[in-house]
Design a protein around this motif. Structure first.
Motif: not given
Ligand code: GLA
Length: 722
Positions: A5-24
């Protein structure tokens, strides 16, 4: 799926049932903002812990206005010396001699598929649709060192694979003194830590303890992943268990020194870091050079440990294990070790093969004792030529093949006996350090496979046997830990690179063999299961689980191993020793890659009949066990009397349930609630023809009181959809 997400500077990594989110974050800090059950949105900046100040902790100079300290922040790849006093993943000694390290976000790239990490073992992905990879470049402005953080996200299972490539982009040489593979920062401490401790003949024992403030975890500095601690750890929410709770699994694809540590800080947050054990580790990086860390495999389950294990099993079966025997049926073997130890000759082995064939066994494995002058464990490791006083190898191999059996052989390639031709010719080929006498272990030294010339010699010697005779299987052993860790070829400033170079040497040898002999089935071993890790599984699809073949002891070992490793990887044999009858031995061994480890000439007529029936059962249930999903119904760490497990086929049309009575309890009902069935399907119990709904079997349970026998007995229940 990976999005930025360019605006929020967030990386969202989704597997079928999990999410991993990192932010700059401000000042280009990379934060670990969320890891857990899959989220539809990414409005997570409130989780950046902006307002918690850490007393006495310095703040980031560029964001002084609201006193932001990395010591209280969820750092994605924590570094040393800039005010985050918790465990760091990276520490770089620079030209000035200090280890102050800083990493700030620079750029990212998202690509389909997964990069090749050779020569390191790693998960692979043949179909780009199965996974995507994010590479985030971080940079230290003062030293010019860059760290590229790789995340491969699987679209088919809840796995994220992480590794880091550290590049010296500066003008001066640096030394890495911590270079871990991954970190995960979680915002709570209400978890229990689960690890697998052990020793020889008692591998992978389940241990669970609540997290406490400070550092806790597992590591090895033995040169191998080791019996003592497996490179695996899990966090499970307090009160969670087999079917409930958040479970996070961590496993390192590496066979050498490792560390998996959890640190609970002053804010009750938990940081997990994992990678090469920093003790005795340094790596010199000249300008332009780079270093690749081993791969960390991280699993999230919202349904406790059971689903976590099944996720690891699927990931390793599909994306780690390679070669012909990834899918091909593994031959049912008989191994000579417990049958004869070093005391065999051609005729004795042929007699084993003859008797074994009568029961349906498919392969004879000749264990230790066939080479050099080896009649006990005092000599000959490194002299990989046939002991012709003992063996007519051509007659043996030809006769066994003529019977229609396959033939396997034992090696211990990374070892050298002080009493051997090889040691006499090349004493400096043993792992050693100047000025100190080598400490023997099992009367042997470790061979310095960090050296290419040593590897060439061993490869050449072994090839001359493997190419002269038709060998179908190779047991690759490693029977001591590494001390006096040094190589004659390494200069003092590189002495601490030895352990990693040694493992890279092992991997290079294994790579050469698996490429040269793609039809050979490799089974890894290290005094039983002392190197039971995903690094080894990349090269050998099965590993000898333990030298302990007592079925009751095996329960704890196999249940523990199953936390992370699939059934197809666990070598499990029926032997003559052990405190139960042959039926229980067979039922327990059926869980893994099945075989026998006994003198078949000594079986009574009744025992021989049992073996024949077991062989038939092995074939009948092979696909179900190999391709089905494991459910731990009653684990031996929860119940001292009975344990039970089942395999359920992927389409939920059949299930095999095994129950072992460890200690009989009088007058107690035993109703076993099954798991993983389809509640809407109906299943017939093969034994009595009764038909039950999956719902009934799971919610009311199977009534099994009458089937439970004396101590050490077992039974199986096979259910098939009607
Ligand atoms: C190790 C293995 C055994 C056997 C012996 C041979 O202990 O675990 O299975 O191969 O070595 O020396």
């Amino acid at each position: 799926m990976i999005t930025f997400n360019e605006e929020k500077k967030l990386f969202k990594l989704d597997t079928p049932a999990s999410s991993y989110i990192m932010g700059v974050y401000e000042a280009d800090l990379l934060l670990c903002l969320y890891y857990g059950k899959r989220l539809p949105d990414d409005n997570v900046w409130a989780l950046a812990r902006r307002n918690i100040s850490a007393s006495f902790s310095p703040v980031v100079p560029e964001i002084r206005d609201h006193w932001y300290s990395t010591d209280a922040a969820p750092m994605e790849y924590p570094v040393n010396g800039r005010g985050d006093f918790r465990l760091s993943a990276l520490s770089v000694k620079n030209k000035d001699g200090n280890t102050v390290t800083d990493l700030r976000y620079v750029s990212y790239e998202i690509t389909p598929g997964k990069p090749d990490m050779s020569p390191l073992p790693h998960l692979y992905c043949e179909n780009d649709a199965d996974c995507d990879t994010l590479a985030i470049t971080m940079r230290d402005a003062y030293t010019g060192v860059e760290a590229v953080l790789y995340y491969t996200v699987f679209n088919t299972c809840d796995v994220i694979a992480k590794h880091v490539v550290i590049k010296n982009g500066g003008a001066d040489a640096v030394i890495l003194d911590r270079a871990l593979s991954a970190g995960v920062d979680l915002p709570a401490m209400d978890y229990d830590l689960i690890t697998l401790w052990g020793r020889h003949v008692k591998e992978r024992q389940f241990e669970r303890r609540p997290l406490a403030h400070g550092i806790q975890g597992v590591h090895s500095k033995r040169g191998v992943s080791s019996h003592a601690q497996n490179p695996f750890a899990a966090l499970i929410s307090t009160g969670g268990g087999e079917d409930v709770g958040d479970a996070y699994g961590f496993n390192l694809v590496y066979s050498g020194n490792f560390e998996i540590a959890a640190e609970v800080d002053h804010n009750a947050s938990t940081r997990v870091v994992m990678g090469i054990d920093p003790t005795d580790f340094e790596w010199n990086l000249a300008p332009g050079e780079s270093f690749t860390t081993p791969e960390a495999v991280i699993v999230y389950s919202d349904e406790g440990l059971g689903k976590m294990s099944r996720t690891f099993h699927k990931a390793y079966s599909e994306y780690l294990i390679r070669g012909k025997y990834k899918k091909a049926k593994r031959p049912l073997l008989i191994n000579s070790w417990e049958a004869a130890y070093f005391d065999f000759d051609t005729d004795k082995l042929i007699s084993f093969a003859q008797r074994a064939k009568e029961t349906g066994i498919e392969m004879l494995v000749m264990d230790d004792g066939w080479f050099g002058k080896r009649n006990d464990d005092t000599t000959s490791l490194g002299d990989w030529y046939i002991n012709t006083d003992k063996l007519d190898m051509a007659r043996l191999v030809d006769t066994v093949h003529a019977m229609g059996l396959k033939f396997g052989i034992w090696y211990e390639p990374e070892m050298i006996s002080p009493v051997s031709d090889l040691y006499r010719a090349h004493p400096d080929w043993a792992v050693h350090v100047p000025g100190r006498e080598n400490s023997p272990g099992r009367q042997q030294y470790v061979l310095d496979v960090s050296r290419e010339d040593v590897r060439d010699n061993i490869f050449g010697q072994m090839c001359s046997v493997l190419k002269n005779y038709k060998i179908d299987y190779l047991k690759w052993d490693f029977n001591r830990n590494v001390s006096e860790a040094g190589s004659a070829l390494l200069p003092p400033e590189r002495a601490h690179e030895f352990f990693h170079r040694f493992i890279l040497g092992t991997y290079d040898l294994m790579d050469r063999f698996t490429k040269e002999f793609p039809d050979i089935l490799f089974e890894n071993c290290s005094g039983g299961g002392g190197r039971f890790d995903p690094g080894m599984l990349y090269f050998s699809p099965q590993i000898w689980t333990s030298d302990n073949t007592d079925p009751i002891e095996r329960l704890m070992i196999q249940f523990g191993t199953s936390l992370c490793y699939p059934a197809s990887t666990m070598g499990a044999h029926v032997s003559a020793c052990g405190r139960t009858g042959y039926r229980t031995k067979g039922d327990v061994a059926l869980w893994g890659t099945y075989g026998y480890e006994l003198d078949p000439n000594k079986l009574s007529a009744e025992e021989k009949q049992i073996v024949k029936e077991q062989v038939a059962e092995y074939h009948k249930y092979y696909r179900l066990i190999r391709e089905g999903e494991l459910y731990r119904l009653i684990a031996p760490w929860d119940n001292a009397f009975r344990c039970a497990w089942s395999f359920v086929s992927q389409d939920k049309s059949e299930a095999l349930v095994t129950v072992v009575t460890m200690r009989q309890t009088q007058e107690e009902l035993f109703r076993l609630k099954l798991k993983g069935l389809d509640p809407g399907k109906y299943y017939r119990n093969e034994a009595d023809g009764e038909v039950y709904s999956g719902a009934l079997l799971m919610y009311a349970g199977l009534e099994l009181t009458d089937l439970c026998g004396d101590d050490g007995t077992s039974f199986k229940v096979y259910l098939k959809e009607v």
